[in-house]
Design an enzyme around this catalytic site. Structure first.
Site, mmCIF file in Angstrom:
data_model
loop_
_atom_site.group_PDB
_atom_site.id
_atom_site.type_symbol
_atom_site.label_atom_id
_atom_site.label_comp_id
_atom_site.label_asym_id
_atom_site.label_seq_id
_atom_site.Cartn_x
_atom_site.Cartn_y
_atom_site.Cartn_z
ATOM 1 C CG HIS A 59 34.127 39.372 64.341
ATOM 2 N ND1 HIS A 59 33.736 38.159 63.800
ATOM 3 C CD2 HIS A 59 35.435 39.216 64.677
ATOM 4 C CE1 HIS A 59 34.756 37.314 63.823
ATOM 5 N NE2 HIS A 59 35.796 37.929 64.348
ATOM 6 N N PRO A 60 32.832 43.856 66.136
ATOM 7 C CG PRO A 60 33.577 45.505 67.622
ATOM 8 C CD PRO A 60 33.803 44.068 67.232
#
Length: 547
Positions: free
Chosen positions: A475-476
């Site tokens: 989930h960057p």
């Protein structure tokens, strides 16, 4: 260098955001749109069978196959950092979980100087593109393209975990997407009748019949063209490689980066936009100073605890049996049900790591299986995995060039667990995971922790264990931060226009100033929907004749 043509809008990246942008902008037949994708078509069978994410992540056909720099917080480990490299981008290889986050996430964005991004503003946008299985309601939409369904299988061990969570103060809820996701529920997923529903199917394919939309796959963007006149800077198009030839395309109106949290800052830096010191290290002449490019990187670090169980079926047994695998294939072929239809996590929960938290700050992903690490086969004994992540980490990392070659992977540094607060949340999360596993509802299955193991007891030992078992949940966000011009780390304004350069926007998860409290794919769709409306509004203003 070949001139590929002139377009009104050039979109770099046909991932989650790019597919939405291409659909919305090309809806006007007077607008010519070019969509460039570095990967190939989404015609690989394992993209569409939900369990196929196992064959897509780490596969260069569908994944950039990045790795992080060695992380001190992970006891020096470097980890796989998957990013989608195909039409649909990460929506073609992700966990398919439909999650918006919490109302407080978006209200915080607005409080940081981004008007129009509060929960009251974004909720109607989420609903407009949603095609929820239950139809229209106060919190869901039923008429959009983004399909949301219930999962098509159940596991006794997951029901037991949910009962145990309730016994430890985490209530059962029906839906995570009303603005406060505290509680436990089965995840709703982006599938249609047991088949993955990616943004290529939802948004791009319906638009590809339009003559004013050109989609080019296997096209690697290498540089944004910037024109400077009297200190005014304007993006004029893109240079890219396709079929071993170099091309450029001209954008009359805007160039839009939708490459994601890794690729968008990389392309900006390759174009001389960023921190001059970092650019000069790679021999790139600075074109425009924006020190925040590539900074502010945030991610959800998940801690994977695993427990052996007795007297209950898990996926481990079926996956390690020829008969079990054959039965799963038959079941899916016959009815699109069974384990091949399942998302990586079927059950979720949002909880508070300590009583001082105002809203849930940790998220559980519970799986009826266990393995040593992603890509390994499941263990041969029955077990379940209790993964938990810190939803609002304080640690910040960065994405920086290693080379001026666009094909070279950048340096990805997360700085996981660098902040004291993050280490405390990690320790408290492990303790809560163990508390749930020891609750009465699970006792009949006799859960025995073997990852990380009961030998880790003190807070210091648990912090070290977190470094051993921690890994990304993919989930960057944050590397092209949205914020006002007086924010030294901001890259784009509240309309997602790059500060100081006309005709250039960033539209993807990289613009999030702070990470959302949950899975980030559907928030990225919302960002693209909002940006599309802004772009169309700005176009109307620019073409309006003066009174």
């Amino acid at each position: 260098m070949n001139n590929f043509g002139t377009f009104d809008y050039i979109i770099v990246g046909a991932g989650t955001a790019g597919c939405v942008l291409a659909n919305r902008l090309s809806a006007d037949p007077a607008i010519r749109v070019l969509l460039l994708e570095a990967g190939g078509k989404d015609d690989y069978i394992w993209i569409h069978i939900p369990v196929g994410y196992l064959y897509c992540i780490g596969n260069p056909r569908t994944d950039w196959c990045y790795k992080t720099e060695p992380e001190p917080g992970l006891n020096g480990r470097s980890i796989l950092y998957a990013r989608g490299r195909t039409l649909g981008g990460c929506s073609s290889i992700n966990a398919m979980i439909y999650m918006r986050g919490q109302a407080r996430d978006y209200d915080e964005w607005e409080s940081l100087g981004n008007p129009g991004w509060g929960w009251k503003n974004v909720l109607p946008i989420f609903k407009a593109s949603e095609n929820h299985y239950a139809g229209n309601s106060d919190i869901h939409g039923g008429d959009g393209e983004w399909r949301v369904e219930e999962q098509r299988l159940q596991w006794e061990i997951l029901d037991g975990w949910r009962d145990a969570a309730e016994q430890t103060g985490i209530p059962k809820v029906d839906d995570f997407n009303g603005g406060d996701n505290f509680g436990s529920a089965r995840f709703q997923v982006n599938q249609r009748m047991g088949v993955r529903w990616n943004t290529s199917k939802a948004f791009l394919r319906p638009a590809m019949k339009r003559s004013n939309l050109v989609v080019l796959t296997n096209a690697l963007s290498t540089k944004i063209r910037i024109k400077v006149n009297d200190n005014l800077k304007c993006a004029t198009g893109i240079e890219f490689e396709h079929n071993n030839k170099k091309h450029f395309a001209i954008a009359r109106c805007e160039t839009i980066l939708a490459g994601g949290t890794i690729n968008s800052p990389q392309l900006l830096q390759l174009s001389g936009i960023g921190n001059p010191a970092h650019l000069q290290e790679q021999g790139i002449a600075p074109t425009h100073v924006l020190n925040g490019v590539g900074e502010n990187l945030q991610d959800h670090l998940q801690l994977r605890l695993a427990f052996k169980v007795e007297g209950v079926r898990t996926l481990n047994e079926s996956a390690n049996s020829w008969f079990g695998r054959a039965y799963m294939a038959w079941q899916y072929a016959l009815s699109r049900r069974g384990p091949l239809s399942m998302a990586p996590s079927q059950l979720g929960a949002f909880a508070k790591s300590d009583l001082l938290q105002k809203t849930a700050n940790i998220q559980f992903h519970i799986q009826p299986l266990s393995l040593d690490k992603f890509g390994d086969p499941p263990h041969k004994f029955p077990a379940f995995t209790s993964s938990v992540c810190n939803l609002r980490p304080e640690s910040r990392g960065h994405v920086r060039l290693k080379s001026a070659d666009a094909r070279a992977h950048p340096a990805i540094t997360l700085n996981y667990l660098a902040a004291d607060a993050d280490r405390k949340v990690a320790v408290d999360s492990i303790k809560l995971s163990r508390k749930i596993a020891s609750a009465a509802a699970l006792k009949k299955y006799r859960p025995q922790e073997f990852i990380p193991g009961p030998e880790f007891k003190t807070d210091e030992e648990l912090a070290r264990a977190a470094g051993n078992i921690g890994t990304t949940i993919f989930h960057p966000v944050g590397t092209c931060k949205m914020g006002p011009s007086n924010d030294s780390q901001a890259v784009v304004d509240a309309r997602l226009r790059v500060h100081g350069i006309a005709g250039l926007r960033v539209v993807d998860a990289s613009i999030m100033p702070t990470i959302t409290s949950g899975n980030t794919n559907s928030p990225t769709i919302m960002i693209a929907e909002r940006a599309s409306a802004m772009i169309i509004e700005d176009r109307a203003l620019s073409t309006r004749e003066p009174a």
